[in-house]
Design a protein around this motif. Sequence first.
Motif, PDB file in Angstrom:
ATOM      1  N   TRP A  41       0.780  -1.537  -0.243  1.00  0.00           N
ATOM      2  CA  TRP A  41       0.288  -0.496   0.266  1.00  0.00           C
ATOM      3  C   TRP A  41       0.698   1.183   0.446  1.00  0.00           C
ATOM      4  CZ3 TRP A  41      -5.667  -0.021   0.769  1.00  0.00           C
ATOM      5  CH2 TRP A  41      -5.944   0.948   0.594  1.00  0.00           C
ATOM      6  N   LEU A  42       1.208   1.658  -1.010  1.00  0.00           N
ATOM      7  CA  LEU A  42       2.249   2.716  -1.512  1.00  0.00           C
ATOM      8  C   LEU A  42       2.409   3.817  -1.392  1.00  0.00           C
ATOM      9  CD1 LEU A  42       4.707   1.030  -4.387  1.00  0.00           C
ATOM     10  CD2 LEU A  42       5.040   0.923  -2.304  1.00  0.00           C
ATOM     11  N   ALA A  43       0.995   4.597  -1.068  1.00  0.00           N
ATOM     12  CA  ALA A  43       0.753   5.839  -1.424  1.00  0.00           C
ATOM     13  C   ALA A  43      -0.910   6.155  -0.620  1.00  0.00           C
ATOM     14  CB  ALA A  43      -0.147   6.698  -2.328  1.00  0.00           C
ATOM     15  N   TYR A  44      -1.560   7.110   0.258  1.00  0.00           N
ATOM     16  CA  TYR A  44      -2.365   7.788   1.088  1.00  0.00           C
ATOM     17  C   TYR A  44      -3.425   7.290   0.335  1.00  0.00           C
ATOM     18  CZ  TYR A  44      -5.381  10.519   3.371  1.00  0.00           C
ATOM     19  OH  TYR A  44      -6.721  11.227   4.513  1.00  0.00           O
ATOM     20  N   GLY A  45      -3.871   6.449  -0.560  1.00  0.00           N
ATOM     21  CA  GLY A  45      -5.222   6.501  -1.582  1.00  0.00           C
ATOM     22  C   GLY A  45      -4.923   5.063  -2.301  1.00  0.00           C
ATOM     23  N   LEU A 137       1.394   9.846   5.205  1.00  0.00           N
ATOM     24  CA  LEU A 137       2.790   9.142   4.943  1.00  0.00           C
ATOM     25  C   LEU A 137       2.793   9.441   3.047  1.00  0.00           C
ATOM     26  CD1 LEU A 137       3.890   7.388   7.860  1.00  0.00           C
ATOM     27  CD2 LEU A 137       3.980   9.577   7.848  1.00  0.00           C
ATOM     28  N   SER A 138       3.657   9.335   3.085  1.00  0.00           N
ATOM     29  CA  SER A 138       4.590   9.724   1.535  1.00  0.00           C
ATOM     30  C   SER A 138       4.961   8.796   1.920  1.00  0.00           C
ATOM     31  CB  SER A 138       4.120  11.167   0.998  1.00  0.00           C
ATOM     32  OG  SER A 138       4.214  11.114  -0.279  1.00  0.00           O
ATOM     33  N   ALA A 139       5.819   8.267   0.911  1.00  0.00           N
ATOM     34  CA  ALA A 139       7.016   7.426   0.166  1.00  0.00           C
ATOM     35  C   ALA A 139       7.425   7.620  -1.195  1.00  0.00           C
ATOM     36  CB  ALA A 139       6.772   5.624   0.341  1.00  0.00           C
ATOM     37  N   TYR A 140       8.663   7.608  -0.863  1.00  0.00           N
ATOM     38  CA  TYR A 140       9.423   8.493  -2.375  1.00  0.00           C
ATOM     39  C   TYR A 140      10.829   7.666  -2.329  1.00  0.00           C
ATOM     40  CZ  TYR A 140       9.306   9.795  -7.422  1.00  0.00           C
ATOM     41  OH  TYR A 140       9.582   9.952  -8.083  1.00  0.00           O
ATOM     42  N   LYS A 143      12.739   7.253   1.014  1.00  0.00           N
ATOM     43  CA  LYS A 143      12.477   8.123   2.534  1.00  0.00           C
ATOM     44  C   LYS A 143      10.536   7.991   2.407  1.00  0.00           C
ATOM     45  CE  LYS A 143      15.232  11.849   1.150  1.00  0.00           C
ATOM     46  NZ  LYS A 143      16.306  10.649  -0.650  1.00  0.00           N
ATOM     47  N   ILE A 144      10.403   8.075   3.087  1.00  0.00           N
ATOM     48  CA  ILE A 144       8.948   8.567   4.116  1.00  0.00           C
ATOM     49  C   ILE A 144       8.805  10.170   4.941  1.00  0.00           C
ATOM     50  CG2 ILE A 144       7.570   8.101   6.217  1.00  0.00           C
ATOM     51  CD1 ILE A 144       7.648   5.574   4.165  1.00  0.00           C
ATOM     52  N   PHE A 145       8.416  10.772   3.905  1.00  0.00           N
ATOM     53  CA  PHE A 145       7.976  12.025   3.879  1.00  0.00           C
ATOM     54  C   PHE A 145       6.455  12.195   4.863  1.00  0.00           C
ATOM     55  CE2 PHE A 145       9.655  11.238   0.091  1.00  0.00           C
ATOM     56  CZ  PHE A 145      11.010  12.828   0.339  1.00  0.00           C
ATOM     57  N   ALA A 146       6.875  12.793   6.136  1.00  0.00           N
ATOM     58  CA  ALA A 146       6.331  13.040   7.160  1.00  0.00           C
ATOM     59  C   ALA A 146       5.984  14.237   7.082  1.00  0.00           C
ATOM     60  CB  ALA A 146       6.093  12.120   8.403  1.00  0.00           C
ATOM     61  N   ALA A 147       4.317  15.444   7.843  1.00  0.00           N
ATOM     62  CA  ALA A 147       4.564  16.595   7.955  1.00  0.00           C
ATOM     63  C   ALA A 147       3.811  16.632  10.175  1.00  0.00           C
ATOM     64  CB  ALA A 147       3.426  17.041   8.054  1.00  0.00           C
ATOM     65  N   THR A 148       4.274  17.575  10.461  1.00  0.00           N
ATOM     66  CA  THR A 148       3.782  18.047  11.642  1.00  0.00           C
ATOM     67  C   THR A 148       3.048  19.897  12.044  1.00  0.00           C
ATOM     68  OG1 THR A 148       5.554  19.906  11.841  1.00  0.00           O
ATOM     69  CG2 THR A 148       6.639  17.031  12.558  1.00  0.00           C
ATOM     70  N   TRP A 149       2.619  19.015  12.766  1.00  0.00           N
ATOM     71  CA  TRP A 149       1.178  20.247  13.412  1.00  0.00           C
ATOM     72  C   TRP A 149       1.472  21.665  13.653  1.00  0.00           C
ATOM     73  CZ3 TRP A 149       0.927  20.899  19.390  1.00  0.00           C
ATOM     74  CH2 TRP A 149      -0.068  21.459  19.635  1.00  0.00           C
ATOM     75  N   ASP A 150       2.851  21.861  13.407  1.00  0.00           N
ATOM     76  CA  ASP A 150       3.516  23.125  13.820  1.00  0.00           C
ATOM     77  C   ASP A 150       4.031  23.830  12.714  1.00  0.00           C
ATOM     78  OD1 ASP A 150       5.550  21.150  15.418  1.00  0.00           O
ATOM     79  OD2 ASP A 150       6.861  22.306  13.789  1.00  0.00           O
ATOM     80  N   ILE A 178      -0.418  21.792  10.027  1.00  0.00           N
ATOM     81  CA  ILE A 178      -0.788  20.581   8.883  1.00  0.00           C
ATOM     82  C   ILE A 178      -1.785  19.928   9.834  1.00  0.00           C
ATOM     83  CG2 ILE A 178       0.331  19.289   7.970  1.00  0.00           C
ATOM     84  CD1 ILE A 178       2.749  21.180   7.571  1.00  0.00           C
ATOM     85  N   THR A 179      -2.130  18.985   9.251  1.00  0.00           N
ATOM     86  CA  THR A 179      -2.994  18.158   9.646  1.00  0.00           C
ATOM     87  C   THR A 179      -2.825  16.852   7.758  1.00  0.00           C
ATOM     88  OG1 THR A 179      -5.106  18.130   9.132  1.00  0.00           O
ATOM     89  CG2 THR A 179      -4.921  18.943  10.841  1.00  0.00           C
ATOM     90  N   GLY A 180      -2.694  17.194   7.008  1.00  0.00           N
ATOM     91  CA  GLY A 180      -2.580  16.708   6.099  1.00  0.00           C
ATOM     92  C   GLY A 180      -1.424  15.721   5.940  1.00  0.00           C
ATOM     93  N   ALA A 181      -1.455  14.634   4.389  1.00  0.00           N
ATOM     94  CA  ALA A 181      -0.404  14.004   4.199  1.00  0.00           C
ATOM     95  C   ALA A 181       0.297  14.380   3.625  1.00  0.00           C
ATOM     96  CB  ALA A 181      -1.366  12.679   4.122  1.00  0.00           C
ATOM     97  N   PRO A 182       1.333  14.454   3.484  1.00  0.00           N
ATOM     98  CA  PRO A 182       2.274  14.997   2.036  1.00  0.00           C
ATOM     99  C   PRO A 182       2.012  14.412   0.870  1.00  0.00           C
ATOM    100  CG  PRO A 182       3.605  14.614   4.136  1.00  0.00           C
ATOM    101  CD  PRO A 182       2.390  13.756   4.203  1.00  0.00           C
TER     102      PRO A 182
END
Length: 696
Positions: A41-45, A137-140, A143-150, A178-182
Amino acid sequence: MKHSIHYFALFSIWLFATASSGQTRLINDKDIADETNSEDWLAYGRTHNEQRYSPLTQINQKSVAKMGVDWHLDLPGDVGLVSTPLVIDGVMYFTGSMNIVRAVDALTGTVLWQHDPKVAEEVVGHKRAGWVHNRGLSAYGNKIFAATWDGRLQALDRNSGKLLWSTRTFGLEEPLYITGAPKAFKGKVLIGNGGTEAGPTRGYVSAYDTETGELAWRFYIVPGNPEDGFEDETMEMAAETWSGNWWEHGGGGNAWHAFTYDEELDQLYIGTGNGSPWNQKLRSPDGGDNLFLCSVVALDPDTGEYLWHYQTVPGETWDYNSNMDIVLADLTLEGRDVKALMHAPKNGFFYVLDRLTGALLSAEKFADTNWATHIDLATGRPVERQGARYEDGSENIFPSPFGAHSWHAMSYNPKTGLVYLPTIHLSADFIDESYNTQWRSVAFEGGTAVDWSQGADPRDYSGELQAWDPVTQQKRWSVPQSDPWASGTLTTAGGLVFQGEANGHFSAYDASSGETVWTFDAGLGISAPPITYAIDGKQYVSVLVGYGGGYASGLTPGSERLGWAYGVHTRRLLTFSLDGKNSVPQQPAPHYPEPLIEADFAVNNNLAEKGAGLFIQHACYACHGLGAISGGMAPDLRASAMFFSEMTQPLRGIVREGKRLDRGMPGYPDMSDAELVALRHYIRREAHAQTDINWE
Ligand code: CA
């Protein structure tokens, strides 16, 4: 001897190189677009198309009855869980509360690594808006990409969890979150932000280089002050659709969710937010469409340049943003093959667009909707009902600001041709009599410039799982649900639809008929969407359990009736399989916090009223609930001894100094002692008034 040391060193380097290059598959766009890869399951959707459709069939309409818990992972420190996990080569990655990222063995649930972005340390001494949860999260590459509240975007090494780079996407002093997935694509990673209601904000999305974290491009969603000059011709064009001094209010449009990369047409689509403030009479007093609020905007993925847009709500005035998932599919409409884009935003209409051009192909109501009678296919514009803009006083409008559909992702099954759509049936009474053109939004106090409250509910259910036919624009089957805010859906080639509900039930439905074929009671509300994956030929289904998001926080009455009181139930990750026989510890029964009485405390009603105003002004209700009735995302303050007179000192520490920042409670350094006293009178008044409350 010298030689042997030399050879040993070479041997070590060779071993290291083999280990690192052999284990890390470099994920590229072809991988993420590959619909036939059923294991990952490589991406958000799941894939770039965002369909949340898996070709796996081992768990199907017949076999699902045998499905049980294969493994579980308790997450005792977490609160609201809303994240979609990723699965890559047998490892699962997900985001928990306070943006902690975990990698677990997808076969056993053993934690392999954990990355804590230390949000509390980052924001101490600063005000904060919004929410401590994140949707994914997002993968590429490796790497794994993550975003933070701040507002940080971070790249982690997929194998070790090591932080590779971290960049600020907005300043700490800005009322954004930020609450969204990159979203990673073509060597870039995109992120937006939320905050439309938290101050005078101007929304934008930014793309960063996946290797270096350098900013590649930025697209502003609304135009800024013309005196500062427009960034480009697109902003100049957008400015013609605004009036008054809109830039003083920021304009909004924040893209907090819905980023889809179209690998086939090489286009990027973003769903944009509502206006800041909501009330268009103040935001853009002489009207106008207010581009690019509430739109699907197509951008060049390499440069961020504007390609086309479709606006779902011109001149938005009800919080009807278009931040809901954008799903891509090949459809046959009236004998014509169409590269379609499907979108069901808050406003209650299901849209099918031709994604080559952005042309509207069809739009129909999928929920109780009375702000517009229909969408005129010739103009592509909604036909609004007289009075809907609350120009004649208080007006009952469907849908409510929670939307007929929110961030709970819909899925699309190409075998049934149906979309599985989590639906909300709520209305709101809008009135703006107490606002005039002098109104200004203040950072971190925000506001909407219109008052609203939950409207009367004409149905005996307010949630619904619908199977929607995007070709005929009709409902094919329906599962009414007593409560709104059920999770996003997953659908499979095994002929199933999976969904969790606010009441804690996790169910599988026959994708063709809607018949319930399996149910598991998780003992705690589910808001996160399920996923499926396979290892060594065995299919698994996973879901994060932990009621979360805006409705769960008690922004409007309802959630508290479920009994998912703060700190009572264990948040957990559940994974199921056909031979799963793991027993999961029983959750406590639903719990209803009992308001505490402080003996001899005399409530001063003037002070209590002042406290009630502070509770709204500082958005305390966004986590602790309207009327101080918590929905479970934060403590119910009526049941907290912290507001007893003798607790003055600890209360100062929490509210003013941010001593509970680690739990997501921001500090309010300029809150005075007199204001804290007023808040105490408010909380005591609410506690004493509601001691005889009975949810039954
Ligand atoms: Ca909004």
